[in-house]
Write a protein that holds these residues in place. Structure first.
Motif, PDB file in Angstrom:
ATOM      1  N   ASN A 114       3.876   7.761  -7.752  1.00 62.92           N
ATOM      2  CA  ASN A 114       3.290   6.444  -8.289  1.00 62.92           C
ATOM      3  C   ASN A 114       2.650   5.764  -6.944  1.00 62.92           C
ATOM      4  O   ASN A 114       2.629   4.425  -6.868  1.00 62.92           O
ATOM      5  N   ASP A 126       0.915  -1.130  -0.118  1.00 62.32           N
ATOM      6  CA  ASP A 126       0.127   0.049  -0.164  1.00 62.32           C
ATOM      7  C   ASP A 126       0.811   1.258  -0.202  1.00 62.32           C
ATOM      8  O   ASP A 126       1.634   1.503   1.003  1.00 62.32           O
ATOM      9  N   LYS A 127       0.788   1.857  -1.154  1.00 66.29           N
ATOM     10  CA  LYS A 127       1.873   3.310  -1.552  1.00 66.29           C
ATOM     11  C   LYS A 127       0.936   4.387  -1.470  1.00 66.29           C
ATOM     12  O   LYS A 127       0.470   4.558  -2.328  1.00 66.29           O
ATOM     13  N   PHE A 166      -7.710   2.250  -3.709  1.00 60.54           N
ATOM     14  CA  PHE A 166      -6.458   1.610  -3.965  1.00 60.54           C
ATOM     15  C   PHE A 166      -6.278   0.520  -5.102  1.00 60.54           C
ATOM     16  O   PHE A 166      -7.650   0.094  -5.341  1.00 60.54           O
ATOM     17  N   ASP A 167      -5.255   0.338  -5.647  1.00 63.22           N
ATOM     18  CA  ASP A 167      -4.800  -0.760  -6.624  1.00 63.22           C
ATOM     19  C   ASP A 167      -3.531  -1.075  -6.207  1.00 63.22           C
ATOM     20  O   ASP A 167      -2.433  -0.675  -6.755  1.00 63.22           O
ATOM     21  N   ASP A 168      -3.506  -1.854  -5.247  1.00 60.99           N
ATOM     22  CA  ASP A 168      -2.280  -2.431  -4.570  1.00 60.99           C
ATOM     23  C   ASP A 168      -1.672  -3.519  -5.246  1.00 60.99           C
ATOM     24  O   ASP A 168      -2.662  -4.587  -5.399  1.00 60.99           O
ATOM     25  N   THR A 207      -0.360   3.948  -5.048  1.00 63.07           N
ATOM     26  CA  THR A 207      -1.182   3.020  -5.500  1.00 63.07           C
ATOM     27  C   THR A 207      -2.691   3.252  -4.547  1.00 63.07           C
ATOM     28  O   THR A 207      -3.721   2.460  -4.715  1.00 63.07           O
ATOM     29  N   GLN A 212      -7.751  -4.591  -5.098  1.00 63.48           N
ATOM     30  CA  GLN A 212      -8.427  -3.307  -5.728  1.00 63.48           C
ATOM     31  C   GLN A 212      -9.632  -2.966  -4.751  1.00 63.48           C
ATOM     32  O   GLN A 212     -10.632  -4.059  -4.491  1.00 63.48           O
ATOM     33  N   ARG A 216       8.974  -5.577  -3.015  1.00 65.92           N
ATOM     34  CA  ARG A 216       8.035  -4.951  -3.802  1.00 65.92           C
ATOM     35  C   ARG A 216       8.384  -5.434  -5.284  1.00 65.92           C
ATOM     36  O   ARG A 216       7.709  -5.843  -6.167  1.00 65.92           O
ATOM     37  N   ARG A 222      -3.578  -8.181  -7.606  1.00 62.86           N
ATOM     38  CA  ARG A 222      -3.791  -6.817  -7.174  1.00 62.86           C
ATOM     39  C   ARG A 222      -4.841  -6.736  -6.166  1.00 62.86           C
ATOM     40  O   ARG A 222      -5.959  -7.543  -6.343  1.00 62.86           O
TER      41      ARG A 222
END
Length: 190
Positions: free
Chosen positions: A59, A53-54, A84-86, A61, A103, A94, A101
């Motif tokens: 960039n 989870d960024k 989110f789209d992790d 997510t 989502q 990573r 993913r």
């Protein structure tokens, strides 16, 4: 005799109406046996992966898409909603193998602790589960050691899924909010 005919007519109309309503509802639903939709024996599977989870940087997510007027004054960011789209990977790094993913969205739902209301799909892209999904919806008390959330369904090989996930923070950067979360998934499916 004159009063009997209207009573019989009324009763006959009611019976015809009930018959018509009942016959129409048969087309709306019917009971099926599991074998008629090719469901095999139920099994329990365990999946293990890491969610990245960024929330910081170019960039990211996970991005905030809504908030309440008082969100930024709240110690728990109550009212913030994040979409989110992790990445889901085999290992905590990573650059390890991507398996799918995560989502969905989470919102800060507690005014007293960091507690999230989470709605997400695990969309798998690897191995026999490629193209299958699991749907999770539940409460995530972020700073608890292990958080448990229910699996409420799935698709593909996870059709009719039910079970639970356990989330455990692997690493978190308290300055940026970026986190890696370990997931253990226990799912019944056919």
């Amino acid at each position: 005799m004159a009063t009997t005919f209207p009573k019989l007519t009324s009763i006959l109309l009611i019976l015809i109406s009930i018959t018509l309503v009942t016959s129409k509802s048969d087309h709306f639903s019917k009971t099926l046996s599991p074998s008629s939709v090719k469901l095999s024996k139920q099994k329990l599977s365990h999946l293990h992966f890491y969610l990245h989870d960024k929330v910081s940087g170019q960039n990211a997510t996970a991005v905030r898409v809504a908030q309440a007027a008082m969100t930024n004054q709240s110690p728990t960011f109550f009212g913030a909603v994040i979409m989110f789209d992790d990445a889901l990977t085999m290992e905590p790094e990573r650059n390890s193998k991507l398996v799918g993913r995560a989502q969905g969205m989470y919102g800060s739902a507690s005014q007293t602790e960091t507690g999230l209301a989470v709605v997400m799909n695990f969309a798998f892209m690897e191995g026999k589960y490629n193209g299958s999904t699991l749907s999770v919806m539940g409460r995530n008390a972020v700073f608890s050691t292990v958080r448990e959330m229910p699996i409420i369904g799935g698709s593909g090989l996870f059709r009719f899924a039910r079970g639970y996930v356990q989330a455990k923070t692997h690493t978190i950067d308290l300055k940026t909010g970026d986190a890696v979360v370990e997931y253990n998934v226990y799912v019944f499916h056919y």
